[in-house]
Motif scaffolding. Structure first.
Motif, PDB file in Angstrom:
ATOM      1  N   GLU A 124      12.250  10.801  -2.204  1.00  0.00           N
ATOM      2  CA  GLU A 124      11.433  10.955  -0.672  1.00  0.00           C
ATOM      3  C   GLU A 124      10.549  10.956  -1.353  1.00  0.00           C
ATOM      4  OE1 GLU A 124      11.301  13.740   1.708  1.00  0.00           O
ATOM      5  OE2 GLU A 124      12.709  13.094   1.333  1.00  0.00           O
ATOM      6  N   ARG A 125       9.585  10.436  -2.172  1.00  0.00           N
ATOM      7  CA  ARG A 125       8.542   9.644  -2.766  1.00  0.00           C
ATOM      8  C   ARG A 125       7.851   9.128  -1.327  1.00  0.00           C
ATOM      9  NH1 ARG A 125       7.058  12.324  -6.389  1.00  0.00           N
ATOM     10  NH2 ARG A 125       7.380   9.931  -7.888  1.00  0.00           N
ATOM     11  N   ILE A 126       8.785   7.830  -1.750  1.00  0.00           N
ATOM     12  CA  ILE A 126       8.899   6.504  -0.871  1.00  0.00           C
ATOM     13  C   ILE A 126       8.604   7.164  -0.340  1.00  0.00           C
ATOM     14  CG2 ILE A 126      10.693   4.190  -0.844  1.00  0.00           C
ATOM     15  CD1 ILE A 126      10.539   4.758  -3.963  1.00  0.00           C
TER      16      ILE A 126
ATOM     17  N   SER B 257       6.403   6.353   5.583  1.00  0.00           N
ATOM     18  CA  SER B 257       6.046   6.804   6.856  1.00  0.00           C
ATOM     19  C   SER B 257       4.930   6.935   7.206  1.00  0.00           C
ATOM     20  CB  SER B 257       7.411   8.768   6.803  1.00  0.00           C
ATOM     21  OG  SER B 257       6.881   8.522   8.008  1.00  0.00           O
ATOM     22  N   ALA B 258       4.079   7.287   5.592  1.00  0.00           N
ATOM     23  CA  ALA B 258       1.705   7.719   6.414  1.00  0.00           C
ATOM     24  C   ALA B 258       2.188   6.188   7.175  1.00  0.00           C
ATOM     25  CB  ALA B 258       1.753   8.285   5.463  1.00  0.00           C
ATOM     26  N   LEU B 259       2.462   5.397   5.560  1.00  0.00           N
ATOM     27  CA  LEU B 259       1.922   3.851   6.417  1.00  0.00           C
ATOM     28  C   LEU B 259       2.044   3.072   6.956  1.00  0.00           C
ATOM     29  CD1 LEU B 259       2.265   3.089   2.323  1.00  0.00           C
ATOM     30  CD2 LEU B 259      -0.149   3.208   3.329  1.00  0.00           C
ATOM     31  N   ALA B 260       3.229   3.189   7.641  1.00  0.00           N
ATOM     32  CA  ALA B 260       3.724   2.833   9.226  1.00  0.00           C
ATOM     33  C   ALA B 260       2.769   3.338  10.543  1.00  0.00           C
ATOM     34  CB  ALA B 260       4.847   2.691   9.684  1.00  0.00           C
ATOM     35  N   LYS B 261       1.923   4.142  10.310  1.00  0.00           N
ATOM     36  CA  LYS B 261       1.348   4.920  11.224  1.00  0.00           C
ATOM     37  C   LYS B 261       0.059   4.363  11.286  1.00  0.00           C
ATOM     38  CE  LYS B 261       2.888   9.737   9.925  1.00  0.00           C
ATOM     39  NZ  LYS B 261       2.652  10.800  10.550  1.00  0.00           N
ATOM     40  N   PHE B 262       0.083   3.155  10.464  1.00  0.00           N
ATOM     41  CA  PHE B 262      -1.535   2.158  10.236  1.00  0.00           C
ATOM     42  C   PHE B 262      -1.248   1.154  11.204  1.00  0.00           C
ATOM     43  CE2 PHE B 262      -2.580   4.184   6.685  1.00  0.00           C
ATOM     44  CZ  PHE B 262      -3.069   6.054   6.841  1.00  0.00           C
ATOM     45  N   SER B 263      -0.973   1.200  12.459  1.00  0.00           N
ATOM     46  CA  SER B 263      -0.843  -0.178  13.189  1.00  0.00           C
ATOM     47  C   SER B 263      -1.144   0.164  14.690  1.00  0.00           C
ATOM     48  CB  SER B 263       0.530   0.586  13.276  1.00  0.00           C
ATOM     49  OG  SER B 263       1.491  -0.249  14.621  1.00  0.00           O
ATOM     50  N   ALA B 264      -1.196  -1.279  14.871  1.00  0.00           N
ATOM     51  CA  ALA B 264      -2.129  -1.276  16.474  1.00  0.00           C
ATOM     52  C   ALA B 264      -1.425  -0.850  17.621  1.00  0.00           C
ATOM     53  CB  ALA B 264      -2.842  -2.941  15.866  1.00  0.00           C
ATOM     54  N   THR B 265      -0.400  -1.242  17.364  1.00  0.00           N
ATOM     55  CA  THR B 265       0.659  -0.906  18.384  1.00  0.00           C
ATOM     56  C   THR B 265       2.066   0.238  18.143  1.00  0.00           C
ATOM     57  OG1 THR B 265       2.359  -2.141  17.445  1.00  0.00           O
ATOM     58  CG2 THR B 265       1.152  -3.434  19.179  1.00  0.00           C
TER      59      THR B 265
ATOM     60  N   GLY C 240       5.714  -6.211  13.894  1.00  0.00           N
ATOM     61  CA  GLY C 240       7.205  -5.903  12.530  1.00  0.00           C
ATOM     62  C   GLY C 240       7.344  -4.268  12.451  1.00  0.00           C
ATOM     63  N   GLY C 241       8.463  -4.650  10.984  1.00  0.00           N
ATOM     64  CA  GLY C 241       9.036  -3.519  10.494  1.00  0.00           C
ATOM     65  C   GLY C 241       8.046  -2.692  10.158  1.00  0.00           C
ATOM     66  N   ALA C 242       8.240  -1.153   9.284  1.00  0.00           N
ATOM     67  CA  ALA C 242       7.607  -0.614   8.346  1.00  0.00           C
ATOM     68  C   ALA C 242       8.212  -0.532   6.843  1.00  0.00           C
ATOM     69  CB  ALA C 242       8.627   1.251   8.286  1.00  0.00           C
ATOM     70  N   TYR C 243       8.852  -1.497   6.132  1.00  0.00           N
ATOM     71  CA  TYR C 243       9.318  -2.002   5.348  1.00  0.00           C
ATOM     72  C   TYR C 243       9.166  -3.138   4.668  1.00  0.00           C
ATOM     73  CZ  TYR C 243      12.572   2.352   6.320  1.00  0.00           C
ATOM     74  OH  TYR C 243      12.580   3.658   7.074  1.00  0.00           O
ATOM     75  N   ASP C 244       8.888  -3.990   5.272  1.00  0.00           N
ATOM     76  CA  ASP C 244       8.707  -5.743   4.686  1.00  0.00           C
ATOM     77  C   ASP C 244       7.312  -5.183   4.207  1.00  0.00           C
ATOM     78  OD1 ASP C 244       7.877  -8.754   4.627  1.00  0.00           O
ATOM     79  OD2 ASP C 244       7.706  -8.438   6.306  1.00  0.00           O
ATOM     80  N   GLY C 245       7.066  -6.045   3.234  1.00  0.00           N
ATOM     81  CA  GLY C 245       5.999  -5.748   1.893  1.00  0.00           C
ATOM     82  C   GLY C 245       5.696  -4.954   1.342  1.00  0.00           C
ATOM     83  N   ILE C 246       4.792  -4.117   2.176  1.00  0.00           N
ATOM     84  CA  ILE C 246       4.255  -2.835   1.751  1.00  0.00           C
ATOM     85  C   ILE C 246       5.636  -1.713   0.994  1.00  0.00           C
ATOM     86  CG2 ILE C 246       5.065  -1.027   3.793  1.00  0.00           C
ATOM     87  CD1 ILE C 246       1.472  -1.162   1.965  1.00  0.00           C
ATOM     88  N   ALA C 247       7.010  -1.965   0.989  1.00  0.00           N
ATOM     89  CA  ALA C 247       8.392  -0.916   0.369  1.00  0.00           C
ATOM     90  C   ALA C 247       6.974  -1.386  -0.918  1.00  0.00           C
ATOM     91  CB  ALA C 247       9.083  -1.173   0.888  1.00  0.00           C
ATOM     92  N   GLY C 248       7.670  -3.691  -1.511  1.00  0.00           N
ATOM     93  CA  GLY C 248       7.255  -3.331  -2.455  1.00  0.00           C
ATOM     94  C   GLY C 248       5.944  -2.837  -3.385  1.00  0.00           C
ATOM     95  N   VAL C 249       4.857  -2.665  -2.787  1.00  0.00           N
ATOM     96  CA  VAL C 249       3.712  -1.690  -2.632  1.00  0.00           C
ATOM     97  C   VAL C 249       3.507  -0.603  -3.538  1.00  0.00           C
ATOM     98  CG1 VAL C 249       1.178  -1.356  -2.968  1.00  0.00           C
ATOM     99  CG2 VAL C 249       2.409  -3.526  -1.572  1.00  0.00           C
ATOM    100  N   VAL C 250       4.628  -0.135  -2.634  1.00  0.00           N
ATOM    101  CA  VAL C 250       5.092   1.220  -3.097  1.00  0.00           C
ATOM    102  C   VAL C 250       6.147   1.519  -4.003  1.00  0.00           C
ATOM    103  CG1 VAL C 250       6.414   3.897  -1.939  1.00  0.00           C
ATOM    104  CG2 VAL C 250       4.814   2.342  -0.859  1.00  0.00           C
ATOM    105  N   CYS C 251       7.059   1.122  -4.391  1.00  0.00           N
ATOM    106  CA  CYS C 251       7.793   0.827  -5.286  1.00  0.00           C
ATOM    107  C   CYS C 251       7.098   0.746  -6.230  1.00  0.00           C
ATOM    108  CB  CYS C 251       8.847  -0.220  -5.256  1.00  0.00           C
ATOM    109  SG  CYS C 251       9.954  -0.057  -3.744  1.00  0.00           S
ATOM    110  N   GLY C 252       6.148  -0.271  -6.752  1.00  0.00           N
ATOM    111  CA  GLY C 252       5.789  -0.299  -7.706  1.00  0.00           C
ATOM    112  C   GLY C 252       4.191   0.729  -8.606  1.00  0.00           C
ATOM    113  N   ILE C 253       3.701   1.049  -7.163  1.00  0.00           N
ATOM    114  CA  ILE C 253       3.071   2.300  -7.502  1.00  0.00           C
ATOM    115  C   ILE C 253       3.716   3.712  -8.097  1.00  0.00           C
ATOM    116  CG2 ILE C 253       1.630   4.330  -6.479  1.00  0.00           C
ATOM    117  CD1 ILE C 253       0.681   2.547  -4.116  1.00  0.00           C
TER     118      ILE C 253
END
Length: 408
Positions: free
Chosen positions: A8-10, A15-23, A86-99
């Motif tokens: 749930e935290r992931i 979801s919060a990170l997906a809002k940081f988008s130019a489109t 693009g999508g909300a998971y590519d790359g950034i999900a790995g950073v969140v999992c690392g945290i």
């Protein structure tokens, strides 16, 4: 293992990170933009809340360090930039999992430090390169090289870094002491459909394709579409057509799914219905698990390009923007992960990656491994990209188990 709230935290954090988008459609988070800076600030907060000491480097990467015994480090990371829409998971999900992995170990002391890295400009979308942070951390990128990479507005990577508050002249200071790194791990969505079709929650990556990327310019002459005879035209688009078709044919004739060639950009000028095209800007991306096959496709494509340019009276120029050899993942780390997967009783398969990742350049210099989680319907680099938080949580559990086994 990770607690019951990890999935749930992931989900909430992605979801919060997906809002940081130019489109509004999908996620567009290009390097050295305000969206990238906002995402980095959010990741900095997450890292600090998880007990990490954070610091940026000159490439725009963010590091979070959990101090362990001794001077050695195990690095976990992925990238926070995206493609356009693009999508909300590519790359950034790995950073969140690392945290999340670091959060688990924060109350204890491992025999080595954990370093979580959010890499910058892995995609290469804005400036045409890619792997900016990972190459800088490997000591493979010099500041003056950044002047050669420019976006569609003519802004160089060097200038963009300065505008965003970074010091590109200090890029060499970001380089790791590679002797002190015991391994690198990247958790990533598969970006294909193999795991999804097999209903498997986890993939252990065996290797990553090598890739070459080119920026190509064909220059002819603009003329009136109604009054210029076909024999007197220097039609840049007509000259580009055989090259585009050859990229398809050369890859398909290899009859191997790991060989792919893509012309992803075709910009025609002046781009009006009644004018013979004066110029065409193209890109070429060729990938394979075998360097010799990749290079043979490139040669075939450029042979056709030169011939077509000559036939149509065109000038041709090109620049190779990226060349990375295919790599195998480290067998020692893969065996540690296999053991942890079995202990966690998770179903999985071993598979190669057709996409490039920060683990690709890193694996040439350091022991590296990757875990994949399924992509719904195999979709990626699009707004429909989706993966289940529960699968990310399983990957987190496996890495935690591996590090705990390593520590005992």
């Amino acid at each position: 293992m990770s607690d019951m709230n990890t999935a749930e935290r992931i989900r909430q954090e992605l979801s919060a990170l997906a809002k940081f988008s130019a489109t509004e459609k999908g996620v567009t988070r290009l390097p050295f933009t305000k969206e990238a800076a906002a995402a980095l600030n959010y990741l900095d907060k997450l890292m600090q809340e998880a007990g990490l000491t954070t610091y940026p480097d000159a490439s725009g990467a963010l590091h979070g360090l959990l101090q362990g015994k001794g001077s050695q480090r195990f690095v976990i990371g992925s990238h926070y930039d995206s493609v356009v829409e693009g999508g909300a998971y590519d790359g950034i999900a790995g950073v969140v999992c690392g945290i999340e992995i670091a959060r688990h170990f924060a109350p204890q002391e491992l025999p080595f430090s954990l370093e979580i890295v959010a890499f910058n400009d892995e995609e290469g979308v804005r400036f045409g390169g890619g792997f900016l942070s990972s190459k800088a951390l490997l000591g493979e990128l010099q500041p003056e090289e950044l002047q050669n990479y420019r976006d569609t507005k003519g802004i160089s990577c060097y200038e963009a870094m300065q505008e965003a508050g970074y010091a590109p002249e200090r890029l060499s200071e970001a380089a790791w002491d590679k002797d002190k790194i015991v391994g690198f791990l990247e958790i990533h969505i598969e970006q294909g459909a193999r795991l999804y079709k097999e209903h498997l929650p986890l993939g252990l990556v065996t290797g990553i394709v090598g890739m070459r990327r080119f920026d190509i310019q064909l220059t002819g002459r603009a003329d009136h579409a109604g009054t210029t005879p076909m024999t007197l035209r220097a039609d840049a688009l007509a000259g580009a057509a055989p090259f585009i078709l050859m990229a398809q044919r050369a890859a398909r004739e290899r009859k191997s799914p790991d060989v792919v060639a893509t012309v992803g950009v075709c910009e025609v000028k002046p781009g009006t219905v009644n004018t013979v095209p004066a110029s065409v800007h193209l890109t070429l991306d060729v990938r394979s698990l075998r360097a010799e096959t990749r290079d043979a496709v490139v040669v075939e494509c450029f042979n056709v390009l030169e011939e077509s340019a000559a036939d149509n009276g065109l000038r041709v120029s090109w620049q190779e923007k990226l060349s990375v050899a295919p790599v195998n993942m480290d067998e020692g780390l893969r065996e540690r992960l296999r053991q942890a997967i079995h202990e966690e009783n998770v179903s999985y398969m071993e598979l190669a990656s057709g996409a490039g990742h920060d683990a690709l350049p890193i694996a040439r210099k350091l022991p590296a491994a990757m875990l994949f989680v399924p992509s719904k319907d195999g979709r990626s680099h699009c707004p429909e990209e989706s993966s289940r938080p529960e699968d990310f949580s399983r990957a987190v559990d496996v890495v935690i188990r591996m590090l705990e086994d390593w520590s005992n």
